[in-house]
Motif scaffolding. Structure first.
Motif, PDB file in Angstrom:
ATOM      1  N   ARG A  82       8.652  -6.431  16.016  1.00 44.17           N
ATOM      2  CA  ARG A  82       7.449  -5.918  15.351  1.00 44.17           C
ATOM      3  C   ARG A  82       6.393  -7.000  15.160  1.00 44.17           C
ATOM      4  N   ARG A  83       6.818  -8.239  14.923  1.00 40.38           N
ATOM      5  CA  ARG A  83       5.879  -9.331  14.667  1.00 40.38           C
ATOM      6  C   ARG A  83       5.355  -9.993  15.937  1.00 40.38           C
ATOM      7  N   ALA A  84       5.850  -9.628  17.094  1.00 42.46           N
ATOM      8  CA  ALA A  84       5.389 -10.249  18.344  1.00 42.46           C
ATOM      9  C   ALA A  84       3.895  -9.976  18.526  1.00 42.46           C
ATOM     10  N   PRO A  85       3.149 -10.997  18.910  1.00 39.33           N
ATOM     11  CA  PRO A  85       1.701 -10.805  19.096  1.00 39.33           C
ATOM     12  C   PRO A  85       1.398  -9.726  20.138  1.00 39.33           C
ATOM     13  N   ALA A  86       0.363  -8.957  19.881  1.00 44.94           N
ATOM     14  CA  ALA A  86      -0.033  -7.872  20.783  1.00 44.94           C
ATOM     15  C   ALA A  86      -0.259  -8.406  22.190  1.00 44.94           C
ATOM     16  N   GLY A  87       0.310  -7.717  23.149  1.00 44.02           N
ATOM     17  CA  GLY A  87       0.120  -8.068  24.549  1.00 44.02           C
ATOM     18  C   GLY A  87       1.025  -9.159  25.068  1.00 44.02           C
TER      19      GLY A  87
END
Length: 170
Positions: A69-74
């Protein structure tokens, strides 16, 4: 999302790394292993040595859903591996396995970027002789089925050879 399944030493991790490295970096490697002994420490070191910059490694032996969930977008994310995460969760007597599994599946469904999940296919052998091993096999199979149903691509790797079960080859 791609789900990569295979047996031990089938080449599934290398294949998954290649899928992620075909995308623009930096790449996020989410490791679920825990180094309980020297042999496992050596395995972890071997995997890390294969991943120079721009790989970033995050250890998530338990709280995998939160890391996804915390992974940066893209940002491309590789999770290796789901069966180690499942083992860790099952061995925690205080864990609510169903809730953790549901949270993991939901985090994968709503991931903000490309993701490759690696897991061991454990259902191709004999029925295990003890209840814990049978439960593990069953839980892994259920998790794989849920993830495969929502994955864009599912690949089975055998002897280093990828077999596309769902979706298209890259």
């Amino acid at each position: 999302m791609t789900l990569v399944l295979g047996g031990a030493r089938s080449g599934k991790s290398r294949y998954a790394e290649g899928l992620i490295e075909a995308l623009p970096g930096p790449w996020l490697y989410v490791a679920t292993a825990q180094a309980w002994d020297d042999e496992m420490r050596a395995r972890i070191a071997e995997h890390r040595a294969r991943r120079p910059a721009p790989w970033e490694t995050v250890d998530a032996p338990r709280d995998l859903a939160s890391v996804i969930r915390r992974a940066p977008a893209g940002r491309p994310v590789l999770v290796d591996c789901l069966t180690l995460w499942l083992t860790n969760a099952m061995l925690d007597e205080d864990a609510d396995l169903a809730a953790e599994r549901d949270a993991l599946v939901e985090s994968c469904r709503t991931a903000a970027g490309p993701m490759v999940l690696v897991s061991n296919e454990v259902g191709l052998s004999i029925v295990p002789e003890n209840a814990l091993a049978r439960r593990f096999r069953d839980e892994a199979g259920r998790l794989h089925q849920r993830l495969a149903a929502m994955a864009d691509r599912v690949v089975l790797v055998v002897a280093g050879l990828p077999m596309i079960l769902k979706g298209e080859a890259r």
